[in-house]
Design an enzyme around this catalytic site. Sequence first.
Site, mmCIF file in Angstrom:
data_model
loop_
_atom_site.group_PDB
_atom_site.id
_atom_site.type_symbol
_atom_site.label_atom_id
_atom_site.label_comp_id
_atom_site.label_asym_id
_atom_site.label_seq_id
_atom_site.Cartn_x
_atom_site.Cartn_y
_atom_site.Cartn_z
ATOM 1 C CD GLU A 1 -3.199 -0.563 0.137
ATOM 2 O OE1 GLU A 1 -2.742 -0.320 -0.965
ATOM 3 O OE2 GLU A 1 -4.284 -0.362 0.656
ATOM 4 C CB THR B 1 -4.855 6.672 -3.363
ATOM 5 O OG1 THR B 1 -6.023 5.731 -3.863
ATOM 6 C CG2 THR B 1 -5.044 6.673 -1.855
#
Length: 309
Positions: A128, A180
């Site tokens: 991530e 993101t």
Amino acid sequence: MKKIKIKVPATVANMVCGFDILGMAIHEPYDEMELKLLDSPEIIIKHEDRFGLSEDPSNNVAGVVLQHIQQHLKLTTGFEVTIRKHIKPGSGLGSSAASAAGAAFGANALLGNILSKEEMVHFAMFGEELASGVRHADNIAPCIYGGITLVKSSSPIDIIPLNTPDLFVAAVHPQVEVKTSDARQILKKNILLKDAIEQWGNIAGLVTGILKNDIPLIGRSLNDVIIEPVRSILIPKFEEIKAKSLKMGALGGGISGSGPSIFMLTERKQTAQDIARMMKSVYDDIEVESLIYVSKINPVGIEIVEKEY
């Protein structure tokens, strides 16, 4: 075990008010991953999908996770990973988390289940970090644990699995791009105390509603006064879809992860199906392609489909 094939589910992070701490697994869409244990220490990544993701292990979400596991355990063996992604990158449905969590889960299975779930989350968070610049676990945790999870802390890792209410999820992924990293950059650096208090109440109410299976409490807690008002401007027709969904009987919902996907929770499957069709119709009207999904909350998370010894 020499080879494993797994099914890795999409996830909905934040669940409206729980920014970076709440997430749930759903059944559709999902990625397929095959991992093989190699005698040599190399890591090989193969993508059998149309997204053009890097197959360089150092620049691939799954590859980075495997590198960290390999280094930490001082392995002399390596891994070959074949990934078939159906969760589109940048969808807000946990695409990078699926690759990261799948790599950690698959490697652990091949190595004889020597890692705890918390350790799998720890290693998956490196993926991530590569994808978004932040080591967050709100997508990874439900992927590995299944159901709905609360990330009490990311450092040290403290994951609390919650109940899985018998609810349906309607989700739409409009084919617009929301990165993101960009979605994080536009967030306010300071918030009003009154907004923080309201948000804390919503989060506490949502967790309590989930634990008590109090559906009305879940519904009235699905409210975000901090993140959604800012991020929703990046998603066309968000307010219209949310208003129509609530009118059609949704308990509530909002942005899935950083978007652009939108999700709604319902008590009945038919309501979820009707809302999903409405979502698609709204985007059809403005000539934006979209994908819709209707699913129950997934209580299992990653599933083993095949093993080879």
